[in-house]
Structure formats: C-alpha cells, structure tokens
Scaffold this active site. Structure first.
Site, PDB file in Angstrom:
ATOM      1  CD  GLU A 136      -2.946  -1.200   2.275  1.00 39.82           C
ATOM      2  OE1 GLU A 136      -2.959  -0.244   3.077  1.00 39.82           O
ATOM      3  OE2 GLU A 136      -3.705  -2.173   2.367  1.00 39.82           O
ATOM      4  CG  ASP A 144      -1.690   0.175  -2.901  1.00 42.67           C
ATOM      5  OD1 ASP A 144      -2.615   0.241  -2.057  1.00 42.67           O
ATOM      6  OD2 ASP A 144      -0.843   1.074  -3.050  1.00 42.67           O
ATOM      7  CD  GLU A 163      -4.913  -7.889   1.368  1.00 34.70           C
ATOM      8  OE1 GLU A 163      -5.837  -7.187   1.837  1.00 34.70           O
ATOM      9  OE2 GLU A 163      -3.713  -7.648   1.579  1.00 34.70           O
TER      10      GLU A 163
END
Length: 974
Positions: A340, A392, A456
């Site tokens: 991120e 990210d 994710e």
C-alpha cells in the site's frame, strides 16, 4: 491491505441483517463434518489491535479513538471522549447476530481516563413500530483510572417481535468521564458446533489454472475455519502474523524476534501440501513505532541511515529464518515486500501525520520513494529465489491509483529494482467496480511484463438478502470467468480470497465471501463451481426509454442519449462475442439497438432477443450473415469495424405498454469462431439459458430521456448573477437519491469555447458543513461526461465537481482540476454556486451532446447527510458511473435545439476561487422497407433530421459503405 479477520484500515459501508438459511436459495442439503471450533463471539473487533474502531459506532454522540495510551491486552484499546450525554458511549450492532432464546456471556474490560465513576452495559431494542426498550445487563459498576476493571454479565434475547434495531452499548454515569474499553466479547452460550460440507466439490479441484488461496491466522488452526481451508484451498497467506509488529514483544526493549506463531503457519502449510505468500515487510500500519524512532532518543525521528539499517535487518532476519529452518521444504514462494504505497490519486504515501490516514506512511516520510528500492534489493539479497511483489488496494478501479502504480513499477524496473510481480488486493462490492474496469486494470498492470496476483479478494453486499446474495453470485461468476481468461493469457498467476467464511471476515457485516456464517456454501460458491445447482438468479433491471427511433442505414441520434445494458455474463465459455444493447418503446414496438463486438465472422454468429409475451417467452433470432424471413420483426443489420450492429423493432402492442410497466427481457449473443458451432454465449441476465421466463431480466418502461439545452455565453464567475444568465434554460433537481425532501436547486448552464458554466440556486434554509466529509456538507455537485459515452466507469474526459456553500472545492479522484473556478454566495433561504468547468477533451460546437447531471447534498446540523437529489440519475453512483447522466445539447442562444426528448426549459458579495493541481462500419445491402400497417410498423428510411456526427458515438471510427438489410427475421417461440 486489509488487516485480516474482522478488522479494517479503510472506511467501508457496514450493513447488518439476519442470516437467511441456504435452503431458501433452492440448494440441496449437503453432508457436513463436525469440527472443533472456538466459542461463537459476536464481537468482530473487540481487541482493537488493528488500530481501528471498525464495527463500532457512537451511541448518542461521542468520539471513539483507538489508542496505545492504555491497553488491557496487546497494544491498543478504544478511548471514548467528548460524550454529549451520560448514556453516550460505544455501541455494537447485534441485529441478525443475536438469536431469540440464546444466552450470551458478555465481558468488557474498562478503565477511566482519570478519576473514578461507574459504568453500565445495556441492550437497546427498537421494534418495527418504533417502540424502544433498554435492557440493563450490568448497572453502575465502579471503575477508576488506577486499574482495569472487568465487567461481566449475561443476557438472553426473548423478544420475538420484528426488530429494526438491536444494539449493545457501554456507558459511564458521569457525562464528563472519558474511558477506555478493551477485550470485549459477547459469547453465545447456546451455539452449536459448526461444521463444513464434505460432499461438495473443493475449489482447488475445480480451479486448475492457478493456485486458489485464502488468509489464515494461528487461532484458526484446529477449528472449523481450518477444516474449510484444508478442503478448499491450496495456498495460504498469513492474515496478521507475518506483519512486522507480530515478531516483537512490545515490552521487550531488546526487540528480540519471536517466530513461534509464524512457524505454526508454515508447519500447517507443509502438513497440508500448501504453498504460502509472505505478507508483508514494509507497510504504514501494524509496524512498531520504534522502527521510525532514533534508537538513542525515541522523541526523535529515525534518520535515513538508521531506518535503512533496521529495514535490512528485519527483512534479512525473516527471510533467512525460513530459508534456514525449512530449506527445500519452505512453502513460502513469494512475499509482498511493499504494501500500500500509493495514494488514491496516484502519488507516493509520505506523510508523518497518523491523522492523515490517506497519506500516512513513515517509510515514505523518511526515505521517500527510495524505501521501495531498498526493500526489494534487501529482500533479493537475502533470498534470490524468492518472488517479490508490490501490493495495493483499489488498483482494480483502473483509475489514477492504477496509473500511479503502473508508473511507479515502470520507474523501478528501469532502475533494475528486482520487482517480480504486482498484487491487486481487490476489496470490492457486488456492484462496483465494473468487470470491464477490473479487466482493464489487470491488463494495464500486466503490460509491464510482470505476473499479476489477486491477493485479498472479497466482495461485500449491502445487506444479506436473497436478492443481494444472487447478485453477488453473478459478480463472482463474472470475476472468476475473467480470472480464467487472464490466466490463459499468461497474465494472472494466483488468486487469494481474503478469509474462509463470512463469520471470519474482516468485513463480516457485508457478507463478502463464498461461505456463510455457518460455513455453508453460498450461491456465489455454486456460481463459480457449478451454476446449474442454482435454481434462481438475480433479476437485472434496465430502463427502456419512451421514443420511436427511425430504423435505417443511419443510426438515429436518439440512441446516443440513453443508457444501455451489456451481455457481460458468459453462459458458455469465458470470453467471446458480447454486445451493448439499448432499448426504447412506444405504444406499438420495442426498439432495440445492439452493438456487437465479434472479431470473427462465421455462419452461426447471431443475437437473440427474448421477450416475455404474457407468460410465453418469444425468442427473436437475428443472424449476422443470412437474411431471415418472418412476420414479427423489422430490422437492419450492418457490419462495423469491431463486429456488427442490429436495429430491430419488436411488436408489443398486445402487452399494452405504459410508463411504469416492466417487460421480461434478455439478450444472448452466440459466437461461432469458425468451427461451425457456437463456442460461447454471452447473456444479459439468464446464464443458465433457461427456456421460460423465470430468470429473464426486466425492462422498466420509462419516460423520455432527460435532455436540456445549454446556450452559448460567457458569464463571470464571481458569486453574483450576471444578466447573461437570463438567456439560459433552467432545469431542476427532482430525482431523490436519499430522502424524499430537503434542499433542491434550480440549475442553469452555458458554454463557450473554453468552459461549461454552471449557476445553481439552492433552496436550503439551514446550512451546515459540520461533517468532515465534503459530500455530507451542504453542497452542489456537477457531473460531466464530455464525450457522452455513458460508460459504467469514468473515462479521462469525465469529471465530478463539488462546491459547498462556503465555496470549498472538492473533486472526484480522477477529475481534471486545472482551470476549474467557482464562487459561492449565501442568499436568503439558501445559497448559489457558480462554476466554470474547462473542456479538456472536447472541442465544443453547436449541436454537440454531452452527458450531464447536477446533485444537491443536504447536511443537517449534526453533520449527517439527510438528502441527496439529482436532476437525472437516481442510482447514487454518479461519482463512478456516467451511464445514468442526462444530456445537454450545446446550442447558440438564438438557435434553441429541436432535440426533442423531454427537453427541459424551463445582491450580496460572493467568495470566488480557482482549483489547482494540489486540490484534493457499416457494409450494405438494401431492400425496400416493409410497409405493413401504418399503425404497427416502425418508422424507417428518413434520417434527414439526425445529427450525422453522433454516429461516431455509437459505431467507433467506422466509415464504410452501408449495407442495409431490411427484412423480416424468423421468429422462434419457446
């Protein structure tokens, strides 16, 4: 990256509703396997170790702040301050979680910030009639600042009425008391042991093209979560334990690293023949503060040299530990080295202010972009065999952040930085972003030549209704079809779903995964594994606008001003021909314009329109190549550079169409790629290809498209109303998105060669900017689609411009801002806003059509947005989707437009400011048009009143001789 298991670092909409039994979805019963499981805890974030108050809200009014000032266990607690009443405190929504007749053991650790007081635990119930009841669990137990106090009690839910609200909350007796809470639990004493289904296919056996993984943490080992993971997944990512703060004891000043928990996860992977992703080395969150402090003086920020040395030591120690301990058996094959690093507008996160959550990143604050180079080089030196990723969130939106990641990685590769892949987290919803955007983002980042992993994945829904679960199923199917396609292209290499079941998810209250709170397969699972097991699908809805477009060799300009539907779901195959389809209607006909993307011309290419005719589904098949005959369909088929288009008129007089009615409808696009058989079928709604009306979509018969004239002129943007505005046409905001009353606006527009000008006069007697969120303040938003493509996501020409009553400007994340100017003036009964929006990709001229909408946000004195009203789009998605915008026709003041469809006509000093970059084909054959009855036949042939330039909006770049096929097509009734 999302902290794993019911935690979060970014704001997400949270919705809670009752869990609905899977049997309501028409799925059969499956065998189950009992598993050892921990007690069921209704509290999803009771330790606050993720550094957020996710899942908690304020009762009455108070401030909730995760803090490290005090902690009963771990590093964090929740501090409650600024209480506006004695009953103000943190509350947890337990509606749909607590079950009637169940008893719950409740435990809260609490400590006063100063002095002493008493505290109470309470349940609030509100029934559907509005009646409120407050059930005391524990009343006024002593607390103090000198120690942590454990308050415990039990509660049994006995209310069998329909409840609209059910919440647990904590309060202190004195309003001035600030207090900490920590380690909160609500344990169901009657919960039955959970179990998994053992006789359903394993995901890892169905998905063969790439590893399918999930997140895991140590407390799931030996539980039902662990059983579900072993059955369905062949890859795991540690949910928390591999993050920097999990190796160090916060009370150990020597900062010795402990690998106990990490080794447990590696051992689990080895025991179950799984591979692992390492996650993560460098992240702004879940990293000890002392990483960024001078080791000799914690009040000082670490120097570049000190931070580099610590970074290298941490990365090297971790990689060498696993390499040395597990050797060739090490299941870890890749690491998210940097996590991120990019802001929403594509810059490097580099703020040292923890309160600046959008930009906070001490790595970037101290080292700048060099920290990324250093981290990858140190990791490669420590283990040259390891694949190293940068990871990210929100990259799947194909926006400024996606471009920022692309540019960053491209720079790194040019410097020889050993980046081996890019991770796209993909925390999405069932409605956004579009599959087209996700595909574009994957392929854009993949064009750098690096493998892409989905790291994710989860997909939230607004509430746990049957309709939402079916919508989620469709989106998961579309997504995994896309993954299969990108895998075949060699771009996508792995997919990780962020959690095993909804109950274990960090977004538990949005029900984002494939298995429900009872670990049972949801429709989303079956949509991926075997859609035929579904007996019901979601019903998509699209508007058909009132109008009688002419069918002919030239495309009627009316088609360019309405929103279409897409055949984006594949009932057969995972890629192939698809179409954008637009619909209009009058008393006699349903008019359809289908723009088919199909690069291979073959015998069995066709489009099928399915219409529910009073309970009987009629299928109208239009072949791409061969003329068909029949008596119920008038059409034109034309070739384009990308495929072909179909214009059709289907008689519907027998349905007695009226505005507000709906017609069951679907579209199928059959693609023969030269084999002589249909190799793929894309559909709008029914991906089961049923023969009855059960799973048709719905065409909602609407009025004429919203269109207004925008006259030529150049007003001054100064907060006063120039005389020139008298020439402008007025439109009003009357389409309610939120609420049914409140602030509204009368809006005028003008244009010249440089700008689009806006004057909005807002009626709003009570003005508020109390909310910290600009969109919740009293403000005007303008949405512009310069090329009027009406796409489901923003293109580079599209913009969202917001100005509040104090002239505070804010913008959509990808909106061009240079040259924007605004002014705002408070007037009696409201305020007015003026804007000048520069043309960035359009050379305006009279007759040009642009997409446009205006929105008024109404905030109350508490900072809550109570009303949202637009001119056109009721969806609430204008900030990311231009397809619902209305239309402005640019006209000279003395030459009003005759565009027709629902055309709308209708002293104080102001603040003025300007934005700056730092603010937030057709081939032809012809025949005579069918004459038929003048009452029943659609209009054909005459195109003298059309705008020729609009053809380019519909058929991109095509300029060939037009083959007009005017014929009757064969009707096939099912």
């Amino acid at each position: 990256m999302a902290p794993f298991k019911r935690c979060g670092t970014r704001a997400l909409s949270v919705f809670v509703s009752a869990v609905v039994c899977m049997s309501t979805m028409g799925l059969g019963n499956c065998s189950t396997k009992a598993a050892t499981t921990a007690a069921v805890d209704l509290v999803t974030n009771g330790t606050f170790e993720n550094g957020t108050a996710e899942g908690w809200s304020d009762m009455w009014s108070c401030t909730l702040t995760p803090t490290t000032e005090q902690a009963h266990g771990g590093n964090y607690s929740l501090l409650v301050t600024d209480r506006k009443g004695t009953w103000a405190g943190p509350q947890l929504d337990v509606l749909g979680k607590m079950e009637v007749g169940h008893t719950y053991e409740i435990s809260v650790w609490i400590r006063a910030q100063s002095g002493s007081d008493t505290a109470s635990l309470t349940i609030k119930r509100k029934d559907s009639g509005g009646s409120e009841q407050y059930d005391s669990i524990i009343y006024q137990q002593p607390i103090s600042a000198s120690k942590w106090t454990n308050i415990t009690g039990t509660y049994t839910l006995t209310d069998t009425n329909s409840l609209d609200e059910l919440a647990f909350y904590i309060e202190a007796t004195k309003q001035e008391t600030n207090f900490y809470v920590d380690d909160i639990s609500i344990i169901d004493q009657n919960a039955s042991p959970k179990s998994i289904q053992t006789d359903i296919p394993s995901l890892k056996d169905v998905i063969k093209s790439y590893p399918i993984g999930t997140g895991l943490q140590t407390d799931q080992i030996g539980t039902v979560d662990g059983d579900l993971i072993v059955k369905h997944f062949n890859s795991i990512t540690p949910g928390n334990e591999f993050k920097p703060d999990y190796y160090y004891d916060p009370n150990d000043a020597s900062h010795k690293m402990d690998f106990t928990k990490q080794d447990q996860l590696v051992d689990f992977a080895i025991a179950h023949n799984m591979i692992m992703r390492g996650h993560t080395f460098c992240w702004a969150n879940q990293t000890p503060d002392w990483f960024f402090q001078d080791p000799t003086d914690s009040t000082k920020t670490a120097t570049k040299e000190q931070l580099r040395a610590l970074m290298k030591k941490h990365i090297t120690t971790v990689l060498e530990h696993f390499k040395t301990k597990y050797g060739k058996n090490n299941p870890i094959y890749c690491w998210d080295v940097v996590n991120e690093p990019i802001t929403e507008d594509g810059r490097l996160k580099a703020s040292a202010d923890k309160n600046d959550t959008a930009n906070y990143n001490m790595w970037g604050a101290i080292l700048g972009e060099e920290y990324i180079e250093d981290a990858f080089r140190y990791a490669h030196e420590a283990d040259p065999s390891m694949k190293l990723f940068i990871n990210d969130y929100n990259l799947e939106n194909n926006n400024a952040k996606t471009q920022g990641m692309y540019d960053l990685v491209k720079r790194m590769l040019a410097k020889g930085v050993p980046i081996d892949g890019i991770g796209i987290q993909m925390h999405i919803t069932a409605t956004s972003p579009s599959i087209e955007n996700i595909k574009a983002a994957i392929e854009k980042l993949g064009s750098l030549g690096l493998p892409i992993q989905i790291t994710e994945l989860d997909m939230g829904i607004d509430s746990n209704t049957a309709a939402n679960r079916l919508l989620q199923a469709r989106r998961y199917k579309e997504l995994f079809d896309l993954f299969e396609l990108e895998s075949k292209k060699g771009i996508l290499k792995a997919v990780t779903i962020w959690g095993s079941a909804d109950i274990s998810s960090w977004r538990q209250t949005t029900y984002p995964l494939l298995f429900d709170n009872n670990y049972q397969a949801k429709p989303a699972y079956w949509a991926i594994v075997d859609p035929s097991k579904l007996t019901q699908l979601d019903t998509q809805v699209c508007k058909a606008y009132k109008g009688s477009p002419k069918l002919g060799s030239t495309v009627d300009s009316t088609w360019s001003i309405i929103k279409g539907l897409s055949t984006s779901t594949y009932a057969k195959g995972v890629d192939g021909a698809s179409a954008s389809v637009k619909a209009m209607w009058d008393d006699q006909n349903l008019y359809l314009f289908a723009d088919v993307a199909d690069s291979t011309v073959a015998q069995n290419d066709s489009v099928e329109f399915l219409v529910d005719n009073n309970g009987t589904v009629k299928t109208y098949r239009v072949a791409r190549k061969d003329a068909q005959s029949g008596k119920d369909l008038t059409l034109y088929v034309s070739s384009t550079s990308k495929g072909y288009t179909v214009q059709a008129a289907i008689p519907i007089a027998s349905l007695k169409p009226q505005k507000g009615n709906s017609i069951g409808f679907d579209v199928r696009v059959n693609d023969d790629r030269g084999s002589g058989t249909v190799e793929s079928v894309s559909v709008w709604n029914d991906y089961l290809l049923g023969s009855d009306a059960t799973n048709l979509g719905s065409l909602s018969l609407a009025g004429e498209p919203m269109t207004a004239d925008c006259v030529y002129g150049t007003p001054s943007i100064d907060g006063t109303v120039d005389d020139i505005w008298a020439n402008a046409k007025e439109i009003t905001t009357g389409t309610w998105v939120t609420g049914t009353s409140g602030a509204t606006a009368k809006v005028k527009t003008m244009w010249d060669e440089k700008n689009l000008y806006i004057l909005a006069t807002v009626t709003d007697p009570v003005l508020s900017d109390k909310s910290a969120n600009e969109w919740e303040q009293d403000s005007v938003e303008i949405f512009v689609d310069q090329n009027n493509h009406k796409t489901s996501s923003y293109e580079t020409d599209d913009g969202q411009y917001r100005v509040n009553f104090k002239n505070l400007q804010s913008f959509g994340s990808s909106t061009p801002q240079a040259g924007f100017k605004s002014a705002a003036t408070v007037i009696s009964g409201g305020y007015l806003v003026e804007m000048a929006i520069p043309w960035t990709e359009l050379v305006p001229k009279a007759g040009t059509l642009i997409g446009f909408d205006a929105q008024v946000n109404d905030g109350d004195e508490s900072g809550t947005r109570t009303g949202v009203v637009t001119w056109c789009d009721p969806s609430g998605s204008s900030y990311m989707d231009t397809s619902g915008f209305g239309n402005l026709v640019l006209v000279k003041a003395e030459e009003p437009s005759s565009s027709g469809p629902e055309s709308s006509s209708s002293s104080s000093s102001g603040a003025s400011s300007s934005a700056n970059s730092g603010s937030s084909s057709a081939s032809a054959s012809s025949a005579a048009a069918s004459s038929g009855s003048s009452q029943n036949s659609p209009k054909t042939g005459d195109t003298s009143d059309m705008f020729p330039f609009l053809l380019c909006l519909l058929i991109s770049g095509s300029a060939c001789a037009v083959l007009v096929i005017v014929r009757k097509a064969q009707k096939k009734a099912n």
